[in-house]
Design an enzyme around this catalytic site. Structure first.
Site, PDB file in Angstrom:
ATOM      1  N   THR A 125       0.810  -1.222   0.000  1.00 26.49           N
ATOM      2  CA  THR A 125       0.000   0.000   0.000  1.00 26.49           C
ATOM      3  C   THR A 125       0.840   1.267   0.000  1.00 26.49           C
ATOM      4  OG1 THR A 125      -0.146  -0.141   2.414  1.00 26.49           O
ATOM      5  CG2 THR A 125      -1.945  -1.114   1.138  1.00 26.49           C
TER       6      THR A 125
ATOM      7  N   LEU B  99       7.111  -0.061   2.026  1.00 29.98           N
ATOM      8  CA  LEU B  99       7.087   0.621   3.309  1.00 29.98           C
ATOM      9  C   LEU B  99       5.979   0.080   4.196  1.00 29.98           C
ATOM     10  CD1 LEU B  99       7.786   2.951   5.283  1.00 29.98           C
ATOM     11  CD2 LEU B  99       6.305   4.432   3.906  1.00 29.98           C
ATOM     12  N   SER B 100       4.839  -0.224   3.594  1.00 23.38           N
ATOM     13  CA  SER B 100       3.710  -0.745   4.350  1.00 23.38           C
ATOM     14  C   SER B 100       2.868  -1.613   3.436  1.00 23.38           C
ATOM     15  CB  SER B 100       2.858   0.407   4.912  1.00 23.38           C
ATOM     16  OG  SER B 100       1.780  -0.074   5.686  1.00 23.38           O
ATOM     17  N   CYS B 101       2.266  -2.649   4.007  1.00 22.15           N
ATOM     18  CA  CYS B 101       1.422  -3.512   3.194  1.00 22.15           C
ATOM     19  C   CYS B 101       0.398  -4.210   4.073  1.00 22.15           C
ATOM     20  CB  CYS B 101       2.255  -4.541   2.433  1.00 22.15           C
ATOM     21  SG  CYS B 101       2.973  -5.832   3.471  1.00 22.15           S
TER      22      CYS B 101
END
Length: 407
Positions: free
Chosen positions: A60, A69-71
């Site tokens: 994401t 970085l983010s998921c």
């Protein structure tokens, strides 16, 4: 936009059935919340089929260089970690790594009150989107905090349950302080180059594991995660070594090592095409302080470096010698299998490749049936209180044993 015509409800039912067949979501309450929660509303940019694919994480947010970085973690892993966490009604929970807010939503349902859940993330864009998704799905009472997850969140401590959905190298001091005695912590920890989701109970001033799952996560960002070192061993920097800072690795002694003659040895131990060999690496983290990780770019030809397939590859360093795990395809009639072996470069390559093949033979008969216990002690715990040699961290001392006896 979603292009599939299959309904979210039908896809969610299928997702949970596949996860359970794979051995996860074994707790009835975990199965229930997975069935009841609209995951697609937390990953609105993903196709429905992707949102409900049990094995696929959804990235994401990315760093500028393209790294994740983010998921949203793959649903099977979400289920496995919630099984490990064993949330009870009324538990106060801290989640480190807000992600999309999906996991916090599941936690809120498991504990029974959204206001008992706090989720923290260092990135304000991540927390803003997680907060919005939680509010839109009826769980706006979850506390969404922007901050360094390595520092925890003392305002709502002590916590009965803590779960990290980012990978720390150590157990930060704040987590020790904020976890209630008898509480449970689930974290995807890293040691000796590999990662495992480990479930602990906090008892008698130490953390004692009762399950470990192979996994990979985005690393914890912040002041508390500076223990893994890395450096290139080739001039083009396409082959890099990763090791813990307590290991005796001198990267300068290894630069150009792959230019030295290659030594190859074979173990006689084979694995099926779909069979994991990761238990070997885990076993060596108990028995050998030299084991670490090698990362090989896809552009590197096999005549330069030819490790076994996988995202993370096991290596072993001794001074100016580097060896790593490899495999070759064998065909016997209609069956295909892979023989495990070792490739080495450097003065001690012949000795160390034979050593690794001996270790493969020791591991082979029991394969992945034996899982060690990980006991984490606070830094400063004397050796006399440890069950075996320690892997040294900043705030902790990790001790891995099999059947309560370090090998």
């Amino acid at each position: 936009m979603h292009t599939t015509t299959t309904s979210p409800d039908a896809l969610r039912v299928e997702m949970v059935e596949r996860i359970r067949k794979a051995g996860h979501a074994q707790r009835g309450e975990v199965e229930r919340v997975l069935r009841d929660t609209p995951r697609h509303e937390f990953v609105p940019d993903a196709e429905l089929a992707v949102a409900y694919d049990p094995w696929q994480a959804v990235v994401t947010h990315r760093f500028e260089d393209g790294r994740s970085l983010s998921c949203a973690s793959a649903p099977w892993l979400v289920a496995a970690m919630l099984d490990q966490l064993d949330v009870q009604p009324g538990n106060r929970i801290l989640e480190i790594g807000a992600g999309t807010g999906y996991n916090a939503c599941l936690l809120a349902q498991l504990t029974g009150r959204a206001d008992l859940v706090t989720t923290i993330d260092i990135d304000p864009d991540v927390t803003a989107k997680a907060s919005g998704a939680l509010a839109a799905t009826g769980y706006g009472d979850v506390h969404v905090i922007t901050g360094d997850g390595g520092l925890g969140y003392p305002d709502h401590a002590p916590y009965d349950r803590m779960i990290a959905t980012v990978s720390p190298w150590d157990i930060p001091a704040a987590w020790w302080q904020q976890l209630a005695p008898g509480g449970r912590l689930v974290a995807p920890l890293r040691w000796r180059g590999q990662g495992r989701s480990v479930a602990f109970t906090y008892t008698d001033g130490r953390l004692v594991s009762d399950s470990l799952h192979l996994c990979g996560f985005v690393y914890l960002q912040g002041v508390e995660d500076e223990g893994e070192l890395s450096g290139p061993v080739t001039a083009d920097e396409l082959v890099t070594l990763h090791w813990d800072r307590d290991q005796a690795v001198e990267i300068d002694a290894l630069r150009g090592v792959l230019d030295q003659p290659r030594v190859t040895a074979w173990s006689g131990i084979t694995i099926a095409s779909n069979e994991s060999h990761d238990g070997l690496w885990l076993r060596l983290t108990v028995t050998d302080p030299r084991v670490c990780r090698i990362k090989v770019h896809a552009d590197v030809p096999p005549e330069v470096c030819d490790p076994i397939g996988g995202w993370w590859r096991m290596a072993l360093v001794d001074g100016d010698t580097l060896i790593y795990l490899t495999a070759r395809r064998l065909e016997t009639g209609d069956d295909v299998c892979w023989e495990l072996g070792a490739i080495g470069h450097g003065p001690a390559a012949a000795k160390l490749t034979n050593y690794l093949c001996d270790e493969i033979r020791l591991w082979g008969p029991e394969r992945n049936q034996r899982t060690p216990s990980l006991i984490v002690h606070p830094a400063g715990t004397p050796d006399s209180e440890l069950a075996g040699p320690a892997i040294e961290k900043t705030h902790s001392r990790f001790v891995l044993t099999y059947d309560d006896v370090a090998l």
